[in-house]
Write a protein that holds these residues in place. Sequence first.
Motif, PDB file in Angstrom:
ATOM      1  N   GLY A  81       0.798  -1.216   0.000  1.00  0.00           N
ATOM      2  CA  GLY A  81       0.000   0.000   0.000  1.00  0.00           C
ATOM      3  C   GLY A  81       0.832   1.269   0.000  1.00  0.00           C
ATOM      4  N   LYS A  82       2.164   1.134   0.003  1.00  0.00           N
ATOM      5  CA  LYS A  82       3.034   2.308   0.062  1.00  0.00           C
ATOM      6  C   LYS A  82       3.033   3.084  -1.244  1.00  0.00           C
ATOM      7  N   HIS A  83       2.756   2.400  -2.327  1.00  0.00           N
ATOM      8  CA  HIS A  83       2.794   3.044  -3.639  1.00  0.00           C
ATOM      9  C   HIS A  83       1.528   2.697  -4.403  1.00  0.00           C
ATOM     10  N   SER A  84       0.816   3.706  -4.856  1.00  0.00           N
ATOM     11  CA  SER A  84      -0.376   3.454  -5.644  1.00  0.00           C
ATOM     12  C   SER A  84       0.052   3.064  -7.055  1.00  0.00           C
ATOM     13  N   TYR A  85      -0.194   1.837  -7.407  1.00  0.00           N
ATOM     14  CA  TYR A  85       0.180   1.297  -8.710  1.00  0.00           C
ATOM     15  C   TYR A  85      -0.852   1.773  -9.724  1.00  0.00           C
ATOM     16  N   ARG A  86      -0.455   2.735 -10.556  1.00  0.00           N
ATOM     17  CA  ARG A  86      -1.383   3.373 -11.478  1.00  0.00           C
ATOM     18  C   ARG A  86      -1.382   2.626 -12.808  1.00  0.00           C
ATOM     19  N   THR A  87      -2.528   2.084 -13.133  1.00  0.00           N
ATOM     20  CA  THR A  87      -2.680   1.301 -14.359  1.00  0.00           C
ATOM     21  C   THR A  87      -3.747   1.930 -15.234  1.00  0.00           C
ATOM     22  N   ILE A  88      -3.509   1.909 -16.538  1.00  0.00           N
ATOM     23  CA  ILE A  88      -4.548   2.270 -17.491  1.00  0.00           C
ATOM     24  C   ILE A  88      -4.973   0.994 -18.202  1.00  0.00           C
ATOM     25  N   ASP A  89      -6.264   0.717 -18.167  1.00  0.00           N
ATOM     26  CA  ASP A  89      -6.809  -0.427 -18.891  1.00  0.00           C
ATOM     27  C   ASP A  89      -7.645   0.118 -20.040  1.00  0.00           C
ATOM     28  N   VAL A  90      -7.172  -0.120 -21.249  1.00  0.00           N
ATOM     29  CA  VAL A  90      -7.787   0.466 -22.442  1.00  0.00           C
ATOM     30  C   VAL A  90      -8.738  -0.540 -23.083  1.00  0.00           C
ATOM     31  N   ALA A  91      -9.862  -0.034 -23.559  1.00  0.00           N
ATOM     32  CA  ALA A  91     -10.899  -0.853 -24.196  1.00  0.00           C
ATOM     33  C   ALA A  91     -11.425  -1.903 -23.228  1.00  0.00           C
ATOM     34  N   GLY A  92     -11.421  -1.563 -21.966  1.00  0.00           N
ATOM     35  CA  GLY A  92     -11.879  -2.503 -20.930  1.00  0.00           C
ATOM     36  C   GLY A  92     -13.086  -1.995 -20.199  1.00  0.00           C
ATOM     37  N   GLY A  93     -14.039  -1.430 -20.942  1.00  0.00           N
ATOM     38  CA  GLY A  93     -15.160  -0.703 -20.358  1.00  0.00           C
ATOM     39  C   GLY A  93     -15.920  -1.406 -19.266  1.00  0.00           C
ATOM     40  N   THR A  94     -16.110  -2.728 -19.369  1.00  0.00           N
ATOM     41  CA  THR A  94     -16.917  -3.425 -18.363  1.00  0.00           C
ATOM     42  C   THR A  94     -16.146  -3.708 -17.079  1.00  0.00           C
ATOM     43  N   GLY A  95     -14.845  -3.410 -17.055  1.00  0.00           N
ATOM     44  CA  GLY A  95     -14.086  -3.493 -15.811  1.00  0.00           C
ATOM     45  C   GLY A  95     -13.492  -4.852 -15.485  1.00  0.00           C
ATOM     46  N   ASP A  96     -13.619  -5.821 -16.363  1.00  0.00           N
ATOM     47  CA  ASP A  96     -13.189  -7.181 -16.057  1.00  0.00           C
ATOM     48  C   ASP A  96     -11.707  -7.258 -15.680  1.00  0.00           C
ATOM     49  N   ILE A  97     -10.865  -6.592 -16.442  1.00  0.00           N
ATOM     50  CA  ILE A  97      -9.427  -6.590 -16.146  1.00  0.00           C
ATOM     51  C   ILE A  97      -9.138  -5.685 -14.955  1.00  0.00           C
ATOM     52  N   ALA A  98      -9.761  -4.528 -14.908  1.00  0.00           N
ATOM     53  CA  ALA A  98      -9.525  -3.573 -13.819  1.00  0.00           C
ATOM     54  C   ALA A  98      -9.795  -4.197 -12.461  1.00  0.00           C
ATOM     55  N   PHE A  99     -10.899  -4.887 -12.332  1.00  0.00           N
ATOM     56  CA  PHE A  99     -11.244  -5.499 -11.044  1.00  0.00           C
ATOM     57  C   PHE A  99     -10.228  -6.562 -10.655  1.00  0.00           C
ATOM     58  N   ARG A 100      -9.770  -7.318 -11.620  1.00  0.00           N
ATOM     59  CA  ARG A 100      -8.754  -8.330 -11.326  1.00  0.00           C
ATOM     60  C   ARG A 100      -7.453  -7.690 -10.837  1.00  0.00           C
TER      61      ARG A 100
END
Length: 260
Positions: free
Chosen positions: A70-89
């Motif tokens: 939790g020390k570093h917010s891992y900032r990810t961009i998930d492109v063309a992933g509108g329904t959130g399937d990858i983001a939630f994982r």
Amino acid sequence: MTAQKTGTAQSDTASFGFQTVPLGDKQGLVNDVFHKVAERYDLMNDLMSGGMHRLWKDAMIAWLCPPKSGKHSYRTIDVAGGTGDIAFRIVEASRGSAHVRVTDINESMLRVGKDRAKARSLSKQTDFVVGNAEDLPYGPGEFDAYTIAFGIRNVPRIDKALREAHRVLKRGGRFMCLEFSEVEMPVLDKVYDAFSFGAIPKIGEMVTGDGQPYQYLVESIRQFPNQHRFGAMIEEAGFSRVTWRNLSGGIAAIHSGYKL
């Protein structure tokens, strides 16, 4: 598998499935497809992969291996992933320390993702933003990782999207793409072709009342560059240490590269 084209014919045209259309028309045609299937997108992937897409996505996140501190917010961009399937994982694999900016050109897909994030209590760790993969609304070096799953083959200018991925990543940032690819196992390629063209559009029509979006999606897979050519395109965009892993005999593949 049958011979695969790269979809790089003339600069003013693009492939829309097996059709050749004006480059400027492709995005609108793709948008129409995903407006139609947004509410049943996960079902669509189940139909096209026999449910295997869930395991493939898990494999992608395992290889990405987002940090759990939790020390570093891992900032990810998930492109063309509108329904959130990858983001939630990603959020769940990071034990909540990652933040994912889901960016999709299709508002119908994003609405589904926002509702799902709220239902899963993940709204704080995810944002849902309208954006074009070819012209992302972010500054240089904003993200630690860029992910895209089953989306890049729908982008009119894949080379431009890859350059944008490189631009928005930090130095040392990672690019990862999960996409249907070229089957490299004898016999399986013929079985897969028969299932794809003979069954998927018909099943899609029975389930949703419209088989045409599924026909396009099957055709778009055959138009996408194979593993070697796509790997070369990633390198041409500026990425280093490019490699890939085949899944299920090459039905899908995960490509990885770094901005060094």
